[in-house]
Design an enzyme around this catalytic site. Structure first.
Site, PDB file in Angstrom:
ATOM      1  N   CYS A   1      39.561 -23.506  -9.229  1.00  0.00           N
ATOM      2  CA  CYS A   1      38.972 -22.678 -10.294  1.00  0.00           C
ATOM      3  C   CYS A   1      37.554 -22.252  -9.925  1.00  0.00           C
ATOM      4  CB  CYS A   1      38.929 -23.463 -11.613  1.00  0.00           C
ATOM      5  SG  CYS A   1      40.526 -24.013 -12.219  1.00  0.00           S
TER       6      CYS A   1
ATOM      7  N   ASP B   1       0.180 -32.857   8.590  1.00  0.00           N
ATOM      8  CA  ASP B   1      -1.176 -32.325   8.519  1.00  0.00           C
ATOM      9  C   ASP B   1      -2.116 -33.508   8.281  1.00  0.00           C
ATOM     10  OD1 ASP B   1      -3.264 -30.326   8.127  1.00  0.00           O
ATOM     11  OD2 ASP B   1      -3.172 -30.925   6.022  1.00  0.00           O
TER      12      ASP B   1
ATOM     13  N   CYS C   1       3.580   1.749   2.614  1.00  0.00           N
ATOM     14  CA  CYS C   1       4.864   1.066   2.398  1.00  0.00           C
ATOM     15  C   CYS C   1       5.809   1.956   1.589  1.00  0.00           C
ATOM     16  CB  CYS C   1       4.650  -0.256   1.657  1.00  0.00           C
ATOM     17  SG  CYS C   1       3.585  -1.436   2.493  1.00  0.00           S
TER      18      CYS C   1
ATOM     19  N   CYS D   1      39.760 -27.617 -11.667  1.00  0.00           N
ATOM     20  CA  CYS D   1      39.751 -28.152 -10.300  1.00  0.00           C
ATOM     21  C   CYS D   1      38.931 -27.239  -9.402  1.00  0.00           C
ATOM     22  CB  CYS D   1      41.174 -28.301  -9.763  1.00  0.00           C
ATOM     23  SG  CYS D   1      42.004 -26.701  -9.516  1.00  0.00           S
TER      24      CYS D   1
ATOM     25  N   ASP E   1      -0.229 -29.962   2.627  1.00  0.00           N
ATOM     26  CA  ASP E   1      -0.641 -29.829   1.228  1.00  0.00           C
ATOM     27  C   ASP E   1      -1.494 -28.602   0.961  1.00  0.00           C
ATOM     28  OD1 ASP E   1      -2.910 -30.717   2.642  1.00  0.00           O
ATOM     29  OD2 ASP E   1      -3.767 -31.578   0.811  1.00  0.00           O
TER      30      ASP E   1
ATOM     31  N   CYS F   1       0.848  -1.193   0.000  1.00  0.00           N
ATOM     32  CA  CYS F   1       0.000   0.000   0.000  1.00  0.00           C
ATOM     33  C   CYS F   1       0.888   1.249   0.000  1.00  0.00           C
ATOM     34  CB  CYS F   1      -0.924   0.011   1.219  1.00  0.00           C
ATOM     35  SG  CYS F   1      -0.048   0.100   2.790  1.00  0.00           S
TER      36      CYS F   1
ATOM     37  N   ASP G   1      -1.108 -24.498   5.337  1.00  0.00           N
ATOM     38  CA  ASP G   1       0.086 -25.176   5.856  1.00  0.00           C
ATOM     39  C   ASP G   1       1.362 -24.408   5.519  1.00  0.00           C
ATOM     40  OD1 ASP G   1      -1.386 -27.386   6.821  1.00  0.00           O
ATOM     41  OD2 ASP G   1      -1.421 -28.274   4.824  1.00  0.00           O
TER      42      ASP G   1
END
Length: 797
Positions: free
Chosen positions: A87, A496, A20, A84, A691, A17, A695
């Site tokens: 690098c 859950d 902010c 290697c 899920d 808003c 959650d």
């Protein structure tokens, strides 16, 4: 504008808003000499500042401290020229210090870099140029097909150089057997000119790559494996030149030549690099296997004609026909026909799933026994398979925290080894064999060539690549290496209930009211997004009751819903909701409620016009493998808890069916993350499995968030691990692959550290010939990768 002033524009995230944007603007303008304007609509902050006082990072940090973010872009780069760990560490360190780069990771195994940067401060070209200044080359990541062809070309080029080097070095190798076993060979092989002719092209044509790599690194103030190889082989070669000059001048008739040492060393190192490159290709097989699941063509209706087109030409909203035995080309929705589809590649479930008109189908799954017509809804990079591939790529290119120690050591490794080699030479020529140049030189060369920073650099990322690939093959997607490492520490898992332990497709089992009440109840519930609402609506439809529109609807989280229908005030929910509106239950209703709840059913109370009316009970079936999965977790020593908004009676009934230890019931959605926090405060390492949208906070709060792949996109986005489909057996398998991967990394690190700790002193004591040291160095990286490849055969059960 003053010459020491600059104006930049930053993208700002998190603003909701005007308050902010005003807050950010006010704080920025309080900084001395700063003129800032923040636009909420464009989500941009324009900042005019004094470059002698501030840098862009000062404004980024200030915005971050206010609780907002600065927009970033991410690029993936293919990097060539790394030999290697020194690098990859050098590139990563420089990129992370580059202005405008938020963070960067460089993976030696995949030869790729992931760079997160602020587009207002830098860009892709500037980042690539920065890498090129370090002596390497970089380009925006090619698609997997082009990348594979590039790696195939590189592998063929390595093999060609190896064959030429081996052919030139073979006669010189025979000289070593003369010294070791007193063999007789043609006199020509002992001729210095002959040895010079064979060794020189190996040293300066085949081995030129080591000089180029060493020069580029040293000129940028760094050192890598190329430096060790260039210094070691050059010492042997030029000492041989010195001896050859003495022979030509007549100073000696028996020159001590080491042409075979330099040539054979280069050949052995090339051999090791070739084996390493071949082994690396095997670590990326998981992505190749995922890509091979895609259909190559699609049967599309265009201009009322049925035509076959390449998969990449399919567009959203195209109409496609899929016949039995064909793969579903892209994600879509069935508009005609019915069939059963094998979704095992996605869910691991071998039983085909029945599909009818209106059902969703997923690209790369197999149509079993019916011709269907479908509409394409997601194509290209938006399909489910493409998203899975992205997650696997992200995980394989990320770094696990366990790699930090190896990275730190690799950064100082080469200079330390050069110092040890020089010290070895000095000790030998002054103390062990005073004035004897040759043994001092041999010992110093052996130290240089036996040291191997490659094994340290490959130890972690190779195991992460193979481990996450193995997990992906089994429907487990880790979002990054850090989550692979963190998962093996889990000692408590919170599940859950609805949609996780249960199928999330409940049905009505009991209703104590009449049709009028059911009509009002279902009409109210049709506007609800709760999983139980569908069961009630379907129950009313089965009774052929017409549903009507609601005048008002209000979902009350953790309590129920409130609606107005045909001037009737309807409340549907739990005891809390009834108590809130001072609605009294009859004794019979209380007894019925307790009975339903003891049976593990979710019972909802219905009040119409502020009077209690009836109870409806809904039961959700437990997933087939839930009990077996929880038993596996218990056998692994992991405590299992269930988190649900249902009442304790219903929750305990479900928990009893599947053998769960702890039940946390009757909580509001926003309290789930608080419950996870309580467990963490007890010193437990907690994984949350869920899920739903509600959650997501708990998934973020947990040490590891595990999302069920059949759940919401919000939950999947918030989680660290996604298990495709709904099979809970994938949870213990995910922890098992995490444990196996971390165990494999520790084995690799132990070997890499142990090899160098043991090998360098042995070489310094003069107990290893340089060619033996070179062979050991060449094969050390291969051994690490080979060990990592064992993860492909890991049993996850």
């Amino acid at each position: 504008m003053l010459t020491n002033h600059n104006k930049i524009t930053l993208g700002v995230t998190g603003m909701t808003c005007a308050a902010c944007s005003n807050r950010i603007e006010k704080v920025l303008n309080k900084m001395d000499g700063v003129d800032a304007q923040v636009n909420l609509t464009t989500e941009k902050a324009t900042i005019d500042y004094d470059t002698t006082q501030y840098q862009v990072d000062d404004f980024i940090n200030k915005i971050d401290k206010l609780g907002y973010g600065v927009a970033t872009d991410t690029i993936e780069l293919d990097i060539t020229g790394m030999t290697c760990a020194a690098c990859s560490n050098r590139i990563e360190k420089v990129l992370n210090k580059t202005s405008g780069v938020k963070d960067a990771t460089v993976n030696l195994t995949t030869e790729q870099a992931n760079v997160n940067f602020y587009p207002e401060e830098t860009n892709t070209d500037a980042i690539i140029q920065r890498i090129q200044k370090l002596g390497y080359d970089a380009s925006v990541k090619a698609d997997n097909q082009h990348q594979e062809s590039r790696k195939e070309r590189e592998l063929k080029h390595k093999l060609f150089k190896l064959i030429i080097s081996a052919l030139l070095s073979l006669p010189l190798l025979m000289l070593m057997f003369v010294h070791l076993f007193n063999m007789s060979i043609p006199t020509l092989f002992m001729n210095p000119w002959f040895q010079f002719a064979l060794a020189t092209p190996v040293q300066f044509i085949i081995g030129w790559q080591f000089y180029v790599g060493a020069y580029k690194n040293l000129s940028n103030g760094a050192a890598n494996m190329d430096v060790l190889v260039a210094v070691g082989t050059s010492a042997a070669y030029f000492y041989s030149i010195y001896e050859m000059v003495r022979w030509l001048s007549g100073t000696t008739t028996d020159p001590h030549l080491y042409f075979e040492t330099s040539a054979v060393l280069i050949t052995l190192i090339l051999f090791g690099k070739y084996l390493e490159a071949r082994a690396k290709t095997q670590t990326t097989n998981a992505l190749g296997e995922l890509l091979s699941l895609q259909a190559k063509e699609a049967r599309v209706i265009r201009d009322n004609q049925e035509i076959m087109i390449p998969l990449n030409e399919v567009n959203v909203h195209d109409t496609l026909i899929v016949k039995p035995g064909e793969k579903i080309p892209v994600d879509g929705t069935i508009i005609k026909g019915m069939t059963s589809i094998d979704e095992s590649m996605l869910t691991g479930e071998s039983i085909p799933v029945e599909k009818n008109i209106g059902d969703s189908v997923i690209g790369a799954t197999m149509n079993k026994n019916g011709t269907i017509t479908m509409t394409a809804t997601k194509v290209g990079e938006d399909t489910a398979l493409s998203n899975i591939i992205k997650v696997v790529e992200q995980a394989q290119s990320s770094k696990a925290p366990i790699q930090r120690l190896a990275d730190i050591i690799s950064g100082y490794f080469v200079p330390i080894v050069v110092g040890i080699a020089l010290l070895t030479f000095i000790i030998w020529i002054t103390l062990v064999r005073p004035g004897d140049f040759e043994p001092a030189l041999v010992a110093g060369i052996s130290v240089l060539v036996i040291a191997c920073p490659c094994a340290l650099g490959l130890a972690t990322p190779t195991s992460i690549m193979v481990g996450t690939g193995r997990a992906a093959e089994n429907g487990i997607l880790f979002k990054g290496g850090e989550f692979v490492e963190r998962a093996h520490q889990i000692d408590t898992i919170v599940l859950d209930k609805t949609g996780t332990i249960t199928n999330g497709q409940p049905v009505v089992t009991n209703f104590t009211g009449d049709d009028d009440a059911l009509k009002l109840l279902a009409s109210a519930e049709k506007d609800s997004e709760h999983p139980l609402a569908d069961a009630i609506v379907n129950y009313a439809k089965d009774q052929s009751l017409p549903l009507v529109e609601t005048s008002s609807f209000n979902a009350i989280p953790g309590h129920g819903i409130e609606a107005t229908i045909d001037s009737n005030h309807v409340l549907i929910g739990n005891r809390k909701l009834m108590s809130k509106y001072d609605i009294t239950l009859s004794e019979q209703a209380t007894n019925d409620l307790l009975t339903f709840e003891k049976d593990g059913k979710t019972a909802m109370l219905i009040a119409i016009n502020h009077q209690f009316n009836s109870i409806i009970a809904v039961a959700d079936t437990v997933k087939t493998n839930a009990k077996e999965a929880i038993t596996h977790l218990h056998n692994m020593g992991i405590e299992v808890a269930m988190l649900t908004g249902d009442n304790s009676n219903t929750a305990n009934a479900i928990a009893k069916q599947v053998g769960i230890d702890t039940v946390i019931a009757d909580i509001l959605p926003e309290q789930k993350s608080q419950q996870v926090d309580k467990l963490q405060q007890q010193g437990k390492h907690v994984a949350m499995v869920g899920d739903g949208v509600n959650d997501a906070p708990a998934l973020v709060k947990a040490d590891i968030g595990i999302a069920i792949g059949t759940g919401t996109e919000v939950a999947i986005e918030a989680a660290d691990i996604t298990i495709l489909g709904g099979d809970l057996l994938l949870i213990p398998r995910a922890i098992n692959i995490s444990k196996a991967t971390i165990r494999n990394i520790r084995q690799n690190l132990f070997w890499a550290f142990g090899y160098n700790i043991a090998g360098i002193p042995i070489a310094a004591m003069g107990l290893l010939a340089p060619w033996v040291a070179g062979a050991a160095m060449a094969l050390s990286s291969v051994s690490v990768i080979t060990n990592a490849l064992r993860l492909k055969k890991t049993k996850l059960r």
